[in-house]
Design an enzyme around this catalytic site. Structure first.
Site, PDB file in Angstrom:
ATOM      1  CD  GLU A 440     -25.552  63.675 -46.756  1.00  0.00           C
ATOM      2  OE1 GLU A 440     -26.100  63.984 -47.816  1.00  0.00           O
ATOM      3  OE2 GLU A 440     -24.378  63.978 -46.485  1.00  0.00           O
ATOM      4  N   GLY A 441     -30.446  65.638 -45.622  1.00  0.00           N
ATOM      5  CA  GLY A 441     -31.890  65.820 -45.750  1.00  0.00           C
ATOM      6  C   GLY A 441     -32.587  65.494 -44.451  1.00  0.00           C
TER       7      GLY A 441
END
Length: 598
Positions: A440-441
């Site tokens: 998610e980054g």
């Protein structure tokens, strides 16, 4: 195997005293959220987390998920646990009542989410991704898409996924190649491959709703040419039941360092003629829509950092109380004692405890601010809170997850050699935590977002307002005369000054030398998180002191709060000054070598 019991007393304290549960309960649509209702929800969630999910954590890690001829089988006990999870209504907690949700505030859902993730992180990933997909369809889907998918996703009958990553397109989504061909009837055929798809295939439900990034034939290059599509595993009949099998198939699952029981899938779209999908929202705005899911997921992954830290702390604390080794320092010829008597073990445990409580406070405060940003009747208040939430999401995602690696590693250290042995279970928390700073980054992506989009773009307006709020707390600390509060004030003041100097460096540097500013982005994120944690710990100590003065019940809890805040001020907050130095002075040595000199 370690047991898990939710830290309900601390959750209640943070929700009520720091995050402002009473104020959230006054928001439109939240009027029925009484303290008694919240306590009942927390109690029931704790029973489910400790009684159903936690016992499966270790066995699920050992067994893992299994792929056979395109099908994925979850670990033993998973299907029954998921059935109980949905029957109890946990999937619908914070979802829209219009489609079967309970409409509870994010603050309440945040506390419950922590329990699921502490008890069994691998299990929690399935409802987490589903909630992100629900949010995206709720906000950007057509009426038909909402009616078709939301009721069954909210009930838990169907699950959801987000499909971004491809072999050549990891963090760089501009490189997405999956294509969508219009069929002339409002549907599209999707062709391509997606990797790292959490619960992209499983045996828990009879349908899976994939949200997929793909390009239309006439799409512009780069991120501006990406659209979002709903692609169900099974097409949906007119009566709402699953119909024909869609052309999306799991071709393999990954073998991972941690989260073994969570199937991480490679999905192939269109190998047998094209997977049928429908467009979400407008064409070429897919990345914008997907960020709805990503922001929801980033907050949730930050909660994983908190949850794993809590679980690792409980595990280490239990071991330290039971493990007898050596005599107490300074006691000649004394009896053998449990290792919690040893000074360095106590330091490690206090480090774990104080950082975990600081993380919880920061996350819950952001969760409550999200509720206000969504529902407050005053648009100016909504905008102010949304700016705060936007600023803090990368901090929650980045700082909490980076901390979880440190805290869970310390948990292994408390166990000594037994921590390195899988049998004790301490290593699992460490292994599971390692993914949280990546998916998610990555932390760097969160940090670059923080310094660029959240600080430099607006001239530091929101972060300066937050610093102003922090300084109001130091002024209140100055009214207290005890040694602990004097120490907290000095440490927090120094931390705030370090944060402010780092902000000024970023504002002065980002526009003219973005590389130099970016070298310090992750140190800055950690600096911001540490000081934000100190801010909340100081607030907690002040409230605890006031409750003691009132002779409120639970004096021991409040005294512990003050000691824990003092430890954070003495041991964690001083790191801020070193990080501020790195932010302002670390660019030259990081960038000077040529590629060949590495």
């Amino acid at each position: 195997m370690s047991q898990y019991t939710a830290p309900i007393r601390d959750m209640q304290f943070v929700m009520r005293e720091l995050a402002g549960l009473d104020e959230v309960a006054q928001l439109p649509g939240c009027e029925e959220v009484s303290p008694d209702l919240v306590d009942a929800i927390l109690d029931e969630a704790n029973k489910f987390a400790s009684g159903v999910l936690a016992p499966l954590n270790r066995s699920g890690d050992q067994e893992g998920a299994r792929w056979e001829e395109g099908k994925v089988f979850t670990a033993t006990g998973w299907k029954d646990a998921y059935r109980q999870f949905t029957e109890a209504g946990w999937t619908a907690l914070a979802c829209e009542p219009e489609f079967g949700g309970q409409g509870l505030p994010k603050l309440v859902a945040t506390a419950v989410m922590e329990m699921w993730k502490s008890a069994n992180m691998a299990f929690s990933l399935c409802p987490m991704l589903t909630n992100g997909a629900i949010e995206a369809i709720t906000l950007t889907g057509t009426d038909e898409q909402k009616a078709t998918y939301l009721p069954k996703m909210i009930s838990g009958e169907w699950t959801g996924t987000m499909n971004l990553t491809e072999p050549q397109a990891g963090s760089d989504l501009a490189a997405v190649r999956t294509r969508a061909e219009p069929q002339g009837d409002g549907t599209y055929k999707i062709f391509g491959q997606k990797i790292f798809i959490t619960y992209g295939e499983h045996d828990l439900t009879d349908n899976i709703i994939h949200l997929v990034l793909a390009r239309l034939p006439d799409a512009p290059e780069g991120v501006k040419g990406i659209s979002l599509f709903v692609v169900p595993k099974f097409m949906v009949n007119a009566d709402g039941t699953p119909g024909a099998r869609n052309d999306v198939h799991c071709v393999s699952i990954e073998h991972k360092l941690g989260i073994h029981a969570s199937p991480t899938c490679v999905l192939a779209f269109g190998d047998k003629g094209g997977a049928i999908g429908t467009l979400v929202g407008e064409a070429n705005r897919g990345l914008e829509y997907m960020f709805i899911m990503m922001n929801e997921a980033r907050f949730a992954v930050g909660m994983e950092g908190l949850a794993l830290s809590e679980r690792a702390y409980q595990h280490a604390l239990g071991y330290a109380k039971d493990r007898v080794q050596g005599t107490e320092v300074g006691v000649r010829g004394g009896p053998k004692v449990s290792i919690i008597h040893h000074p360095d073990v106590r330091r490690m445990l206090m480090s774990m405890k104080s950082q975990t409580e600081a993380m919880r406070a920061v996350a819950y405060v952001v969760g409550a601010a999200t509720d206000v940003a969504h529902a407050h009747p005053d648009s100016a208040v909504r905008a102010q809170k949304q700016a705060f939430v936007d600023l803090m999401i990368p901090v929650v995602k980045g700082w909490l997850t980076e901390n979880s690696i440190e805290v869970s590693s310390t948990g292994v250290q408390v166990h000594g050699g037994m921590g390195f042995i899988e049998e004790t279970g301490a290593a699992q928390h460490f292994r599971d935590s390692r993914i949280t700073t990546i998916y998610e980054g990555t932390t760097a992506i969160q940090a670059n977002d923080l310094i660029g989009r959240k600080i430099a773009r607006e001239g530091g307006a929101t972060v300066k307002a937050v610093i102003g709020e922090m300084r109001r707390v130091t002024a209140k600390l100055a009214e207290e005369s005890s040694d602990s509060f004097i120490a907290m004030r000095k440490s927090l003041e120094a931390g705030i000054a370090a944060l402010e100097s780092a902000v000024e460096y970023i504002l002065a540097t980002y526009g003219k030398d973005v590389k130099a500013a970016s070298v310090g982005s992750v140190p800055f994120l950690k600096l911001f998180g540490i000081v934000a944690g100190g801010w909340q710990m100081a607030r907690a100590a002040l409230i605890a002191q006031a409750r003691l003065a009132e002779n409120a019940d639970g004096a021991d809890f409040y005294r512990t709060k003050i000691v824990t805040a003092r430890f954070y001020a003495d041991h964690i907050l001083p790191q801020a000054q070193g990080l501020a130095y790195t932010v302002a002075n670390g660019a030259l040595s990081a960038l000077e070598l040529t590629e060949d000199q590495f």
